[in-house]
Write an enzyme that holds these catalytic residues in place. Structure first.
Site, PDB file in Angstrom:
ATOM      1  N   LYS A 204      34.532  30.287  50.308  1.00  0.00           N
ATOM      2  CA  LYS A 204      33.576  29.573  51.167  1.00  0.00           C
ATOM      3  C   LYS A 204      33.157  30.392  52.379  1.00  0.00           C
ATOM      4  O   LYS A 204      33.844  31.306  52.807  1.00  0.00           O
ATOM      5  CB  LYS A 204      34.129  28.191  51.544  1.00  0.00           C
ATOM      6  CG  LYS A 204      33.958  27.248  50.343  1.00  0.00           C
ATOM      7  CD  LYS A 204      34.269  25.812  50.604  1.00  0.00           C
ATOM      8  CE  LYS A 204      34.004  25.012  49.313  1.00  0.00           C
ATOM      9  NZ  LYS A 204      34.613  23.683  49.337  1.00  0.00           N
ATOM     10  N   ARG A 240      41.762  24.401  44.544  1.00  0.00           N
ATOM     11  CA  ARG A 240      40.532  24.500  43.730  1.00  0.00           C
ATOM     12  C   ARG A 240      39.950  25.894  43.943  1.00  0.00           C
ATOM     13  O   ARG A 240      39.458  26.194  45.020  1.00  0.00           O
ATOM     14  CB  ARG A 240      39.550  23.413  44.172  1.00  0.00           C
ATOM     15  CG  ARG A 240      38.255  23.393  43.387  1.00  0.00           C
ATOM     16  CD  ARG A 240      37.299  22.339  43.937  1.00  0.00           C
ATOM     17  NE  ARG A 240      36.106  22.237  43.117  1.00  0.00           N
ATOM     18  CZ  ARG A 240      35.054  23.038  43.236  1.00  0.00           C
ATOM     19  NH1 ARG A 240      35.033  23.994  44.139  1.00  0.00           N
ATOM     20  NH2 ARG A 240      34.007  22.886  42.439  1.00  0.00           N
TER      21      ARG A 240
END
Ligand code: HH2
Length: 258
Positions: A204, A240
């Protein structure tokens, strides 16, 4: 949890797995590398994203879920749409991963309850189209915690067994770099709710930004692994991630030293 984005526009791997064959191959690869769960998604939720119709989302994910579940893999369907979730559960998915925590389509909670499926409830401030426009909190950790407690209560109230519910603070969903790192630093407060915590921080943009690029839209593998280890140490149960082999290796080392 290995990520399979069956999308043309996901922030880190858009277009790579849009064809069902490529997505299924990727799922087999991630499972071989040690993923216990494959998270199949057909709609990008990257900042600024407009979303897709249920028909298009289904067209993308259904053949992939059918084939991977049929091959015996445990599947979560990354969707906020009851119609998509229903078809994916019919095709063998075990868990519904809803980044809106049943706020977009409240009837999704009843469906999960009725099927005895699992679910991931995630925190997001606003919606993907606008969520990164100056998000503000008095105290991000206590606000995310209070939200997750409220959504957990709603889900249980709708008939979902508490032991089938996982919680996720939603890294990058309506949060600044500082908010994300505060959440990671104090993840134990989210873990204290008492349900398994899912952390999705892999690749991210906050990771690229903390490394010095203020315009970064992704973060590198090295930074993703550091964040995964920190999350694990602070009690996360499910990571994840896009890079399963490397994450399994990093967490194996972390576990040996815990
Ligand atoms: N992050 C993304 C999508 N789904 N689900 C959960 N539970 N937690 C997350 O942090 C999370 C999620 C965004 O990442 P990705 O799927 O790689 O990108 P995109 O939304 O652009 O497809």
């Amino acid at each position: 949890m290995g990520v399979i984005n069956v999308t043309p526009d996901s922030f880190s791997d858009g277009g790579l797995f849009l064809e069902a064959d490529a997505a299924v191959d990727q799922g087999e690869r991630l499972a071989g590398e040690g993923a216990d769960l494959l998270d199949v998604g057909g709609e990008s939720t990257r900042p600024g994203s407009e979303g897709v119709s249920a028909e298009e989302e289904l067209r993308r994910v259904l053949p992939v879920v059918e084939r991977l579940a049929g091959a015996g893999h445990r599947i979560s369907i990354d969707t906020a749409k009851a119609g998509v979730a229903r078809a994916a559960l019919d095709a063998g998915a075990a868990i519904v991963n809803d980044v809106t925590a049943f706020r977009r389509e409240p009837e999704l909670a009843g469906l999960v309850a009725e099927r005895g499926a699992g679910c991931v409830l995630m925190h997001m401030l606003g919606e993907p189209r606008t969520m990164q426009d100056d998000p503000r909190y008095d105290d991000v950790v206590s606000e995310v915690k209070a939200f997750l407690e409220e959504r957990l209560a709603v889900a249980v109230d709708q008939g979902i067994a508490e032991q089938r519910i996982l919680l996720d603070p939603g890294f990058g969903f309506g949060k600044t770099v500082e908010h994300n790192f505060e959440l990671l630093r104090r993840l134990d407060e989210i873990v204290a709710i008492g349900r398994p915590v899912v952390v999705g921080i892999s690749r991210k943009r906050s990771l690229g930004r903390i490394l010095g690029d203020p315009e970064a839209t992704t973060g590198p593998l090295s930074a993703s692994l550091a964040a995964a280890v920190m999350a694990y140490e602070r009690g996360a149960t499910v990571l994840r991630v896009h890079d399963v082999r490397e994450t399994v290796e990093a967490l194996t080392v972390a576990q040996a030293a815990l």
